[in-house]
Enzyme design. Structure first.
Site, PDB file in Angstrom:
ATOM      1  N   LYS A 121      75.839 122.741  88.838  1.00  0.00           N
ATOM      2  CA  LYS A 121      75.588 121.672  87.860  1.00  0.00           C
ATOM      3  C   LYS A 121      76.704 121.648  86.824  1.00  0.00           C
ATOM      4  CE  LYS A 121      71.317 120.431  89.070  1.00  0.00           C
ATOM      5  NZ  LYS A 121      71.433 120.784  90.464  1.00  0.00           N
TER       6      LYS A 121
ATOM      7  N   SER B 122      72.946 116.267  94.075  1.00  0.00           N
ATOM      8  CA  SER B 122      72.848 116.120  92.625  1.00  0.00           C
ATOM      9  C   SER B 122      74.208 116.002  91.947  1.00  0.00           C
ATOM     10  CB  SER B 122      72.073 117.290  92.004  1.00  0.00           C
ATOM     11  OG  SER B 122      72.862 118.449  91.955  1.00  0.00           O
TER      12      SER B 122
END
Length: 178
Positions: free
Chosen positions: A135, A98
């Protein structure tokens, strides 16, 4: 020692001039020594004892959907404090893709400085309902967006102050997988 083209191939650098700039920066910081006008003349200088910091590798973190976090020291790595500024930090091995847009790939290690808060735009390791993920942290009012750096994946949105969400630390460096 590697040639500039070897360095480019190994680190996925497109232009040999960019590789030369990286080598010059490493030389200025005292990590390598280059001999002028000689091909492949790079000498890696030893780690000085006063600059060595032992950093624990405390497991892995998902760069994708959050995963149950289990702190488990799986080893230690000695890093040079002059290069990484790593006192009080820990390493996590990255699983998932990601964060590929931020240069963090599966198998890389992220160096994390423990802290409870972050600035908008920082890359963080966050816990959501007991599951850890890495993230990009974005704040919009009291809403927190944990944004993946992969357009194929969706961001995670949480309310700041929610007991189910907290920041474990800020990613301060990436160590690429060998």
């Amino acid at each position: 020692p590697p040639s500039l083209r070897d360095v480019c191939a190994r680190f996925n650098i497109k232009n040999p001039k960019n590789a030369a700039k990286h080598l010059l920066a490493l030389e200025k910081k005292g990590f390598i020594k280059k001999t002028a006008n000689t091909a492949r003349a790079i000498e890696v200088l030893g780690l000085k004892a006063g600059n060595a910091v032992v950093v624990p590798v405390v497991g892995s973190v998902r760069a994708g959907a959050p995963e149950l976090a289990v702190e488990n020291i799986i080893g230690h790595v000695t890093l040079d404090e002059r290069f990484f500024r790593c006192a009080g930090t820990f390493l996590l091995k990255v699983k998932g893709e990601s964060m590929i847009g931020a240069g963090i790939a599966e198998g890389d290690y992220v160096l994390v400085r423990p802290q409870k808060g972050a600035d908008s735009g920082d890359i963080v390791v966050a816990m959501i309902a007991g599951e850890a993920t890495v993230k990009r942290f974005l704040r919009k009012g009291r809403t927190v967006i944990l944004k993946p750096e992969n357009p194929a994946l969706r961001p995670i949105t949480v309310r700041e102050g929610d007991g189910e969400f907290n920041i474990i630390g800020k990613v301060i460096s990436i160590i690429k997988r060998p």
